[in-house]
Write an enzyme that holds these catalytic residues in place. Structure first.
Site, PDB file in Angstrom:
ATOM      1  N   TYR A 109       1.355  -1.017   0.007  1.00  0.00           N
ATOM      2  CA  TYR A 109      -0.134   0.003  -0.110  1.00  0.00           C
ATOM      3  C   TYR A 109       0.868   1.256  -0.297  1.00  0.00           C
ATOM      4  O   TYR A 109       0.472   1.982  -0.345  1.00  0.00           O
ATOM      5  CB  TYR A 109      -0.830   0.027   0.801  1.00  0.00           C
ATOM      6  N   GLU A 115      -8.244  -7.676   5.306  1.00  0.00           N
ATOM      7  CA  GLU A 115      -7.073  -8.920   4.819  1.00  0.00           C
ATOM      8  C   GLU A 115      -6.422  -9.595   6.117  1.00  0.00           C
ATOM      9  O   GLU A 115      -6.598  -9.904   5.864  1.00  0.00           O
ATOM     10  CB  GLU A 115      -6.126  -7.542   3.668  1.00  0.00           C
TER      11      GLU A 115
END
Length: 398
Positions: A98, A140
């Site tokens: 990310y 997640e």
């Protein structure tokens, strides 16, 4: 929730960012892959990059998330986030990636929008990104924990034990673990990722629904040979159709996916078209094997009976349920399916029980049409769920 200072900035700049988001995402992916070519080679779908679908999906998800933060500041858009998080987990995405995305995405925003990106604007959109990213990372992390896997470590080696030609362009594979351990449990409707090494050395990944009920000693996936329209044929499906045989070993992820049956005895609608039948087969198989008596309306549309993958199995599963009805539409029914209607599926003509939960899987035009019919019939939007094979170009829909 967006901070008080960011709300007016995002509201004022959303039209500008939204208008330029296509250019931003195109530049973002180009810069990302220049810096990290291994991501295009071994993680991202090269076909979806070539046809622009991944860029449109990313643009849609960012714009949809920002819009939801403004429209419903006290509610987290869980449906939007869950679909993305399950796909990410099936690819083994890690939290560190990310930061890489953030670096290249905000570089693209600054380059495309130029002087319009003041420090105030940059800070507000940075907040949007990290609200979305942190929410996804949290979901997640939970998915990895449920799968009993360390972050990103979702892969296992599996042997193909059987290959079945289902239709001229669909093949099923039965899979078992090479280490002798039982296959993992999953919920009917979920999918796995399959990674194959292609002739150029790339390790490309695609998702395939598990098309049988949980609890079997082997998993089954059904792979449609993707023929590109003006684009090259699907890389992974072409390789599997041409090369995968019993005894071969492939790399497969743990099961993920949020299109799963709810508990209870309420009525269901399972609507599919083409290879979208596969998650519905798992649901029907599970209902039949558990002796469920809930009302089930099954809808399937296809080109011809010969192109209807698992046609006989689907008919048998519907017959095995005490309160199930099957409605078929074929563009060309021929003499094989006198019970089927001709043309495209029309859910608006069916008798539907009140309080149903609907599950849709198939091409986007099919799902949009069925969803529209259901909404007009008074089915609440939150009771309509869907699965998209490939980038989700429908993101933002409730």
């Amino acid at each position: 929730m967006l901070s008080e200072q960011s709300v007016p900035v995002v509201r004022a700049t959303l039209p500008v960012v939204g208008a330029a988001i296509g250019d931003i995402t195109e530049l973002f992916y180009r810069k990302l892959f220049e810096a990290h070519p291994e991501l295009l080679r071994d993680l991202f779908n090269r076909g979806n990059q070539a046809n622009g679908e991944q860029q449109r999906a990313l643009a849609g998800s960012i714009a949809a998330f920002a819009g939801m933060l403004l429209e419903r500041p006290d509610a987290r858009p869980d449906a939007l986030l869950a679909r993305i998080a399950h796909k990410h987990a099936s690819l083994g995405i890690t939290s560190g990636q990310y930061k890489i995305v953030h670096h290249h995405l905000f570089g693209a925003i600054a380059e495309v929008l130029g002087d319009a990106v003041t420090p105030e604007v940059a800070a507000a959109w940075d907040e949007v990104y990290w609200l979305m990213a942190n929410a996804l990372m949290a979901i997640e992390a939970h998915l990895y924990q449920e799968a009993g896997a360390a972050e990103g470590d979702v892969w296992q080696r599996m042997e193909i034990t059987e290959r079945r030609e289902e239709t001229p362009d669909a093949v099923s594979f039965l899979l078992r673990r090479t280490d002798g351990r039982p296959v993992a449990a999953y919920r009917p409707g979920q999918y796995v990722s399959v990674q194959v090494e292609l002739p150029d050395g790339a390790r490309q990944i695609r998702q395939y629904s598990l098309s049988g009920a949980p609890g079997r000693p082997e998993w089954r996936i059904t792979v449609k040979h993707v023929h590109g329209s003006g684009q090259p044929d699907g890389e992974v499906s072409s390789w599997l159709h041409a090369h995968a045989r019993p005894g071969d070993v492939v790399t497969v992820s743990a099961p993920f996916g949020d299109l799963v049956l709810p508990e209870g005895d309420g009525p269901l609608l399972l609507a599919s078209a083409g290879i979208g039948v596969t998650p519905m087969l798992a649901m029907l198989d599970h209902l039949a094997s558990t002796g469920a008596a809930r009302p089930v309306t099954v809808v399937h549309a296809d080109r011809t009976p010969a192109h209807h993958a698992h046609r006989n199995e689907q008919l048998a599963l519907v017959r095995a349920l005490p309160d199930a009805r099957l409605h078929l539409w074929y563009e060309e029914p021929g003499d094989q399916a006198p019970e089927a209607s001709t043309g495209l599926a029309d859910v608006g003509t069916l008798e539907l029980p009140s309080g149903l939960t609907a599950y849709l899987c198939g091409p986007l035009p099919f799902m949009r049409a069925v969803r529209g019919d259901l909404l007009r019939r008074g089915v609440p939007a939150e009771a309509i769920h869907y699965e998209v094979f490939g980038p989700d170009l429908w993101l933002g829909r409730p």
